[in-house]
Scaffold this active site. Structure first.
Site, PDB file in Angstrom:
ATOM      1  N   HIS A 170      -2.480  -2.493  -1.846  1.00 12.62           N
ATOM      2  CA  HIS A 170      -2.132  -3.806  -1.305  1.00 12.62           C
ATOM      3  C   HIS A 170      -1.215  -3.590  -0.103  1.00 12.62           C
ATOM      4  O   HIS A 170      -0.496  -2.579  -0.016  1.00 12.62           O
ATOM      5  CB  HIS A 170      -1.410  -4.644  -2.355  1.00 12.62           C
ATOM      6  CG  HIS A 170      -2.297  -5.107  -3.466  1.00 12.62           C
ATOM      7  ND1 HIS A 170      -1.961  -6.152  -4.285  1.00 12.62           N
ATOM      8  CD2 HIS A 170      -3.501  -4.663  -3.899  1.00 12.62           C
ATOM      9  CE1 HIS A 170      -2.911  -6.354  -5.167  1.00 12.62           C
ATOM     10  NE2 HIS A 170      -3.860  -5.449  -4.966  1.00 12.62           N
TER      11      HIS A 170
ATOM     12  N   GLU B 130       1.626  -4.855   0.705  1.00  8.14           N
ATOM     13  CA  GLU B 130       3.034  -4.677   0.369  1.00  8.14           C
ATOM     14  C   GLU B 130       3.318  -3.268  -0.129  1.00  8.14           C
ATOM     15  O   GLU B 130       4.296  -2.628   0.270  1.00  8.14           O
ATOM     16  CB  GLU B 130       3.488  -5.669  -0.715  1.00  8.14           C
ATOM     17  CG  GLU B 130       3.324  -7.116  -0.336  1.00  8.14           C
ATOM     18  CD  GLU B 130       2.014  -7.717  -0.862  1.00  8.14           C
ATOM     19  OE1 GLU B 130       0.927  -7.139  -0.625  1.00  8.14           O
ATOM     20  OE2 GLU B 130       2.086  -8.769  -1.506  1.00  8.14           O
TER      21      GLU B 130
ATOM     22  N   CYS C 188       1.675 -10.453  -5.596  1.00  6.55           N
ATOM     23  CA  CYS C 188       1.192 -10.410  -6.974  1.00  6.55           C
ATOM     24  C   CYS C 188       2.241  -9.714  -7.843  1.00  6.55           C
ATOM     25  O   CYS C 188       3.268  -9.238  -7.340  1.00  6.55           O
ATOM     26  CB  CYS C 188      -0.139  -9.649  -7.032  1.00  6.55           C
ATOM     27  SG  CYS C 188       0.022  -7.871  -6.734  1.00  6.55           S
TER      28      CYS C 188
ATOM     29  N   CYS D 152       2.984  -6.024  -6.775  1.00  7.02           N
ATOM     30  CA  CYS D 152       3.773  -5.933  -5.549  1.00  7.02           C
ATOM     31  C   CYS D 152       5.195  -6.439  -5.761  1.00  7.02           C
ATOM     32  O   CYS D 152       6.140  -5.864  -5.224  1.00  7.02           O
ATOM     33  CB  CYS D 152       3.073  -6.686  -4.424  1.00  7.02           C
ATOM     34  SG  CYS D 152       1.494  -5.903  -3.970  1.00  7.02           S
TER      35      CYS D 152
END
Length: 151
Positions: A55, A57, A85, A88
């Site tokens: 992801h 992040e 999410c 993260c």
């Protein structure tokens, strides 16, 4: 919905989200900054890297830790185009990021102000300051357009 001026790091995160969309990735971008300096940046790469944890992040946090030669990103902020999410949010906690700025809320998968609300748990070891809404319209439109094209 808050109306904020869009700071440079969020503008860059939005550019990265567009780059992710061009690469066929879900259009999410993230920037780690310390003061006015961008320390690291990334966009979503799970498909390209065959890594479900890639992801924006997570990648930006990894790159910032590497650039600063430390696992704790004290004094750093993260700018991300979509509410983080749970995975993260957990990484943000462990990295000790001071402030989280996110553009668009994510009622389905977000875990900051929706869903798990990771930072609100008593077991949460660190609670960053939260700011939302900067670049929300641009981010939401990028996401809607991306998924519209795939239906």
């Amino acid at each position: 919905m808050a109306t904020w001026p869009i700071p440079h790091p969020m503008q860059r995160a939005l550019e990265l989200a567009r780059k992710a969309a061009e690469a066929g990735e879900v259009p999410i971008g993230a920037v780690v900054a310390r003061g006015d300096e961008i320390v690291a940046e990334a966009h979503n790469e799970p498909r390209e890297s065959h890594d479900p944890t890639a992801h924006a992040e997570i990648l930006a946090i990894r790159r910032a830790a590497s650039a600063l030669h430390q696992e704790r990103l004290d004094g750093c902020d993260i700018y991300v185009t979509l509410e983080p999410c749970a995975m993260c949010a957990g990484a943000i906690v462990h990295a000790r990021i001071a402030r989280v700025y996110y553009a668009a809320p994510d009622p389905k998968g977000g875990a900051v102000e929706h869903g798990a609300r990771v930072f609100a748990h008593p077991q949460c070891l660190h609670r960053p300051e939260l700011y939302s809404g900067m670049g929300e319209n641009e981010s939401a439109e990028l996401l809607r357009g991306f998924f519209r094209e795939r239906r």
